[in-house]
Design an enzyme around this catalytic site. Structure first.
Site, mmCIF file in Angstrom:
data_model
loop_
_atom_site.group_PDB
_atom_site.id
_atom_site.type_symbol
_atom_site.label_atom_id
_atom_site.label_comp_id
_atom_site.label_asym_id
_atom_site.label_seq_id
_atom_site.Cartn_x
_atom_site.Cartn_y
_atom_site.Cartn_z
ATOM 1 N N GLU A 1 8.087 2.977 14.559
ATOM 2 C CA GLU A 1 8.879 3.365 13.388
ATOM 3 C C GLU A 1 8.867 4.879 13.277
ATOM 4 O O GLU A 1 7.928 5.547 13.703
ATOM 5 C CB GLU A 1 8.299 2.730 12.120
ATOM 6 N N ASN B 1 0.815 -1.228 0.000
ATOM 7 C CA ASN B 1 0.000 0.000 0.000
ATOM 8 C C ASN B 1 0.849 1.279 0.000
ATOM 9 O O ASN B 1 0.371 2.333 -0.443
ATOM 10 C CB ASN B 1 -1.035 -0.003 1.142
ATOM 11 N N CYS C 1 -3.320 1.473 6.793
ATOM 12 C CA CYS C 1 -3.581 0.835 8.080
ATOM 13 C C CYS C 1 -4.137 1.819 9.093
ATOM 14 O O CYS C 1 -4.738 1.418 10.075
ATOM 15 C CB CYS C 1 -2.294 0.222 8.593
ATOM 16 N N GLU D 1 4.215 -4.109 12.617
ATOM 17 C CA GLU D 1 3.295 -3.000 12.328
ATOM 18 C C GLU D 1 2.117 -3.618 11.595
ATOM 19 O O GLU D 1 2.187 -3.871 10.387
ATOM 20 C CB GLU D 1 3.995 -1.955 11.438
#
Ligand SMILES: NC(=O)c1ccc[n+]([C@@H]2O[C@H](COP(=O)([O-])OP(=O)(O)OC[C@H]3O[C@@H](n4cnc5c(N)ncnc54)[C@H](O)[C@@H]3O)[C@@H](O)[C@H]2O)c1
Ligand SMILES: O=CCCC(=O)O
Length: 533
Positions: free
Chosen positions: A507, A198, A332, A298
């Site tokens: 992150e 994505n 997400c 993640e």
């Protein structure tokens, strides 16, 4: 190089119009859509388009088996190109290259690594148009969004190039007289990185940036759907002078599980960082347990987006549109459940649907298109299933609600549903598509309770002008990231990550660095003697 595309999914404007007439509903009628285009993407620098080769040990190599897989344009279905189908042995070669490179790279200074990352950043910026073209081609997102992603991706290199020279250990007061304690922050070692389609550029730079900043070497497995953007990044790494073996980019499609198993079980790999679905994350965690690797996950989200009565409704509408429909709902951190307090529900729903009705759906290369296709037919089917489920359980389709086969099999109408209830699939599953369901609620306590009633916790958003409520709700949401009066929270300077089954690790930001380090403690005894006379 010119890439000639012929669309496999011919469309007719009349067909699109009739499709819309069948599905458009009371509040607003969708205006006209953009048709899928036959436009051929061109790169300013054609050598960035790498076919049939992966980047291992500073060289472009084929799979030993000679096998390849195809990647297709999600807008047209046309073949983009072919990539090596790496297998276990190919992956082990890449890991061995990363292991050899680690010995020298770990000894470089932070300043040297900073310069390398900065050079790579500069090249990404210089080649932003071509990278954006590749992203639109293989992911489908409109050119403007693809350019935004390139900037976002590059910024991770910039951010971590600035962190690289600033990696400090600690001095710690010992509880034992005469002892001196300090820590050294060391690179964890070879890292296995696995990323989704994505954000074909940004999910990779968000991992490679900190890994290189601290002195790790990496083997990155690209998503089968979007291999060409990562390979172009590898070409730029080469031009930036990143030493051989430090960055290795491998591709696989049918062999994904095999490659993933090697990355998660090979004892040389000391860290795995994965971005993707919760189910795959759990599998990789099990696989990593045999060699107890350091791990960052993640994973998927189910973001609540709460609009309180005291919110600025126009601001909330803009925030909801930005959050829900970013990348056609395929991020997400997209709002997945929009909760609107009853006092402003009708006003919000009308304004929200009016804003969504202005979207232009079509091929991301077409000028004025605001929203592209979904990544594949499975994604479209899931979105449709969520809409039908909600409809059957009593929701109203205010806008959209259908596939757009006239544009191609991967297009779905931007959709707004009202009257959502918590027994609907959209309440508990990540839709990952352009469908917004509006759930009414009455009290703050109810909104937070429902928002938290999910096993995942990545992002959460709310809109309110009440300062006390802002603190209260932010503290009670069970998520890793909260957006208050904004629908966009992504920033290389801010820690990105989830709680619960959205995974762990952060992150970006200062915290992103620690994910690639181990802390070594040194105790030096016999140090407390008096000055010698
Ligand atoms: N938390 C985050 O930062 C974040 C970011 C982007 C996407 N996501 C999540 O990712 C999901 C969408 O992406 P997706 O459908 O591509 O997810 P996915 O889990 O199917 O795939 C992600 C990556 O894992 C690879 N993969 C799949 N099975 C594997 C295996 N057995 N071994 C090794 N690698 C394997 C895929 O090829 C791909 O590269 C959504 O749930 C979304 O929320 C999370
Ligand atoms: O899809 C997940 C990542 C999105 C982001 O970094 O904003």
């Amino acid at each position: 190089m010119a890439f000639v595309q012929k669309t496999l999914f011919p469309a007719s404007r009349a067909a699109v119009r009739s499709r819309f007439q069948r599905s458009a509903l009371p509040v607003v009628v969708h205006p006209f859509l953009r048709l899928a285009s036959t436009m051929a993407p061109k790169l300013k620098d054609p050598s960035l388009f790498k076919q049939n080769v992966c980047y291992v040990n500073g060289e472009w190599v084929k799979a030993r088996s000679g096998k390849t897989f195809e990647a297709h344009d999600p807008a047209t279905g046309n073949l983009i190109g072919t990539c090596p189908e790496f297998d276990a042995k190919d992956t082990e070669d890449a890991i061995a290259a990363a292991e050899e490179a680690f010995e020298a790279f770990r000894k470089t200074t932070g300043r040297e690594r900073s310069k390398l990352l900065r050079k790579w950043y500069d090249l990404v910026v210089e080649n932003a148009d071509d990278l954006a073209t590749l992203i639109t081609w293989e992911n489908g997102k409109p050119t403007a969004d693809a350019k935004g992603e390139v900037t976002y991706a590059a910024n991770f290199f910039e951010w971590f190039s600035e962190e690289a020279p600033r990696i400090y250990g600690d001095t710690i007061p010992s509880s034992i007289p005469g002892n001196r304690v300090w820590t050294i922050k060391e690179p964890v070692g070879v890292c296995g990185l696995i990323t989704p389609w994505n954000f074909p550029a940004a999910m990779i730079t968000r991992k490679i940036g900190p890994a290189l900043a601290v002195g790790c070497t990496v083997v990155c497995k690209t998503p089968g759907e979007t291999p060409f953007t990562p390979l172009a990044l590898a070409e730029l790494a080469h031009r930036a002078g990143i030493p051989r073996g430090v960055v290795n980019i491998v591709t696989a499609s049918a062999n994904t599980a095999e490659v993933g198993e090697v990355l998660t079980t090979n004892p040389t790999v000391r860290k795995v960082s994965f971005t993707g679905s919760t189910n795959v994350g759990k599998l990789l965690m099990r696989q990593c347990s045999g060699t107890l690797k350091k791990l960052s996950l993640e994973l998927g989200g189910n973001a609540p987006f709460i609009v309180f009565d005291d919110a600025d409704v126009d601001l909330a509408v803009a925030g909801a549109v930005a959050s829900k429909f970013r990348s056609s709902g395929q991020t997400c951190v997209c709002a997945n459940r929009i909760f609107v307090q009853r006092g402003i529900y009708d006003e919000f729903a009308a304004k929200f649907a009016a804003a969504v009705s202005k979207f232009r759906v079509g091929n991301g290369f077409d000028e004025n298109v605001t929203h592209g296709p979904l990544i594949h037919a499975r994604a479209v089917d899931k979105v449709e299933a969520h809409v039908r489920d909600a409809e059957q359980k009593g929701a109203t389709v205010v806008l959209g609600g259908h596939k757009l086969p006239e544009l191609g099999p991967h297009f779905f109408q931007p959709t707004v549903l009202t009257g959502m209830k918590t027994d609907m699939a959209m309440a508990s599953e990540e839709t990952f598509g352009p469908v917004a369901g509006l759930f009414p609620f009455d009290t703050e306590e109810e909104a937070v309770r429902i928002a938290n009633a999910t096993p995942v916790g990545l992002a959460g958003y709310f809109f309110s002008r009440d300062l006390e409520r802002v603190h209260r709700v932010a503290e009670h949401l069970e998520v890793g990231m909260v957006g208050v009066n904004t629908g966009l929270i992504s920033d290389p300077a801010a820690p990105f990550g989830g709680v619960k089954e959205s995974g762990f690790g952060r992150e970006g930001s200062l915290y992103g660095i620690g994910e690639y380090q181990v802390t070594k403690m040194v105790t030096y005894g016999g140090m407390g003697k008096p000055l010698q006379s």
